[in-house]
Design an enzyme around this catalytic site. Structure first.
Site, PDB file in Angstrom:
ATOM      1  NE  ARG A 115      31.577 -18.719 -52.146  1.00 32.88           N
ATOM      2  CZ  ARG A 115      31.235 -18.778 -50.846  1.00 32.88           C
ATOM      3  NH1 ARG A 115      31.113 -19.949 -50.253  1.00 32.88           N
ATOM      4  NH2 ARG A 115      31.006 -17.671 -50.174  1.00 32.88           N
ATOM      5  CD  GLU A 206      27.439 -18.776 -43.987  1.00 32.24           C
ATOM      6  OE1 GLU A 206      28.005 -18.687 -42.890  1.00 32.24           O
ATOM      7  OE2 GLU A 206      26.960 -19.835 -44.418  1.00 32.24           O
ATOM      8  CG  ASN A 346      27.007 -20.175 -48.123  1.00 34.28           C
ATOM      9  OD1 ASN A 346      27.159 -20.162 -49.341  1.00 34.28           O
ATOM     10  ND2 ASN A 346      27.864 -19.582 -47.293  1.00 34.28           N
ATOM     11  CE1 TYR A 348      27.023 -24.604 -45.159  1.00 28.11           C
ATOM     12  CE2 TYR A 348      27.925 -26.790 -44.878  1.00 28.11           C
ATOM     13  CZ  TYR A 348      28.089 -25.474 -45.244  1.00 28.11           C
ATOM     14  OH  TYR A 348      29.307 -25.030 -45.706  1.00 28.11           O
ATOM     15  CD  GLU A 417      30.121 -22.001 -47.317  1.00 25.12           C
ATOM     16  OE1 GLU A 417      29.786 -22.604 -46.285  1.00 25.12           O
ATOM     17  OE2 GLU A 417      30.696 -20.902 -47.307  1.00 25.12           O
TER      18      GLU A 417
END
Ligand code: NOJ
Length: 517
Positions: A115, A206, A346, A348, A417
């Site tokens: 990506r 994002e 994404n 985290y 991500e």
């Protein structure tokens, strides 16, 4: 047969990389042998994409080469005091010149997808009226062709934070509806030039972060905010993020409409958008905090995904924001019918949420009338990391994927991500940075959690780790490292970390042992 001396050089570097990977694999297997549960590549469908992720601004460098224009992030990074370590991305990983070497790194890990993002300032340096830059097109053609030769599928993002500065100045950035046509033209060029080989597209990366930090907090370009936030010249933190978001949502729709009507049938690709997601849990076991956590979730990815998939903003947002939230006209609604093919997640970390009716003002989530924290009675929600608001909470991956599955009727998803930061300055010994066992533990527990969501039926098609190599981490400059490969920014030498070997072993189907979660 003629041998190019650089081939020999690459060959010996490759050998060295392989040797290091083998050495590290012995350490990694030893390190994991104390654990119990296990997962490997075979737990995922064979068509599943396993890749690494990067973005153009963060790795390419060559910031003024081959007719590239300055982007709004080039400008910001040259304003003293804006970037934590005073650095900029003029060179960063010099990937623009070293992309072949970087593809070799991906090959040695064994990923089947990559990506990356396409720099708008390289393709249309002065916007759509200024003409296409053939040298920029040629760079991405070289990159895409080299990836395909190695059997690595290109997964391209059209916009990862930065836009040409000329559009920022000339139009006033995303506050101006005309940026939709500008983005539409840029997207059209990319589909036309690369779409015969690129089968996965995301329009934006994002956008919820872009507008929150660009127009509410004011620390990202164009540094607009009200008093009480950053030091901004002007702006209105309570309205502008919503206006900018509205235009980005419609710019996404414009690009998807073009893809569907002109390219998709012939090129047979898919298009989506990648959102920043955090999993939010109630701080206290009370209804108010439960409702607050639902609001925090709705104000995050659904802010963009609800209009794109369901045609309008989340009701939680309308109730609080009223007329601050723009309305979609009849023609906007028609355009939005082009929707998307997949959601990019994404992810985290997770945070606790507390109801806070009087909050409102400062902070990224204030408008949702919530307070977010990583701390409950002095106990962190998960292990702390080098980033203040980032904790290791593996269950969050399963939760956010299941939330997205339920909210959007199990539309296809990619984890675009997931990754782990290390703190670094010139004093941090290389040995410490290479021995990134915390990253290995983070990745394997998050992957196990993702697998749990897939076992419950979530339609997840791929997983990309941020990042292939250390790179320019926005406001943190080079003080945070996310890479599988350590980058020495003086010499540009890339060295595999323990995590590179772990990923290689994982993709190789070697059984890896995982701690009970
Ligand atoms: C999100 C962004 O997409 C990427 O650019 C950034 O470097 C990583 N997360 C890590 O913060």
């Amino acid at each position: 047969m003629h041998t190019d001396p650089t081939d020999l050089l690459f060959h010996s570097e490759r050998m060295e990389t392989k040797r290091l990977l083998v050495q590290l694999s012995i350490i990694v297997l030893g390190m994991l042998s104390f654990s119990v549960d296990c997962i490997d590549r075979t737990y995922f469908p064979s068509s599943f994409l396993f890749g690494t992720a990067t973005s153009s601004f963060q790795i390419e460098g060559a910031y003024l080469e081959d007719n590239k224009s300055l982007s709004n992030w080039d400008i910001l990074t040259h304003i003293p005091g804006r970037i934590r370590d005073g650095s900029n991305a003029e060179i960063t990983d010099d990937h623009y010149h070293r992309y072949m070497e970087d593809i070799e790194l991906m090959e040695s890990i064994g990923v089947n997808a990559y990506r990356f993002s396409i720099s708008w300032s390289r393709i249309l340096p002065r916007g759509r009226l200024g003409g296409t830059n053939s040298l920029g097109i040629a760079f991405y053609n070289r990159l895409i062709n080299a990836l395909l030769l190695k059997g690595i599928k290109p997964f391209a993002t059209l916009n990862h934070y930065d836009i040409p500065q000329e559009l920022e100045v000339g139009y006033g950035g995303w506050l101006n509806p005309q940026l939709q046509e500008e983005f539409g033209e840029f997207a059209d060029i990319c589909f036309r030039e690369f779409g015969d080989r690129v089968k996965y597209w995301t329009t934006f990366n994002e956008p919820n972060i872009v507008v929150t930090y660009g127009y509410r907090i004011g620390s990202y370009p164009p540094n607009r905010c009200s008093r009480g936030f950053e030091d901004c010249w002007s702006g209105n933190s309570s309205t502008e993020p919503y206006v900018a978001a509205h235009h980005i949502i419609l710019a996404h729709a414009t690009a998807v409409e073009t893809y569907r009507s002109k390219y998709q049938i012939k090129q047979e690709g898919a298009i989506g958008i990648a959102m920043s997601t955090t999993w939010f849990e109630p701080l206290r076991n009370i209804t108010e905090d439960y409702k607050a956590s639902q609001r925090a979730l709705a104000f995050n990815a659904p802010w963009f995904l609800d209009p794109i998939i369901r045609g309008d903003y989340p009701s939680e947002m309308r109730q609080i924001l009223g007329s601050r939230l723009p309305k979609f006209s009849g023609s906007d609604k028609r355009k939005l019918q082009s929707k998307l093919d997949f959601i990019g997640i994404n992810h985290y970390t997770s945070l606790y949420v507390k109801d806070c009716p009087k909050c409102g003002a400062v902070g990224p989530k204030g408008d949702a009338l919530v307070l977010t924290t990583g701390d409950r009675d002095g106990v962190p929600i998960g292990k702390k990391t080098a980033m203040t608001d980032m904790f290791v909470v593996p269950r969050g991956m399963e939760k956010i994927v299941m939330y997205t599955k339920q909210r959007y009727e199990n539309i296809s998803m990619f984890i675009t991500e997931n990754g782990y930061p290390q703190k670094s300055d010139h004093r941090t010994p290389l040995k410490i940075l290479l021995n990134d066992k915390e990253r290995v533990e983070y990745l394997q527990t998050y992957l196990t959690s993702l697998h749990r969501a897939m076992r419950q039926g979530a339609d997840v098609r791929g997983y990309f780790i941020w990042s292939l190599m250390d790179n320019f981490e926005w406001l943190s400059g080079y003080s945070l490292r996310f890479g599988f490969y350590h980058v020495d920014y003086e010499t540009q030498v890339r060295t595999p970390k323990l995590s590179a070997t772990w990923y290689q072993e994982f993709l190789d189907n070697s059984k890896l042992l995982i701690n009970e979660l």
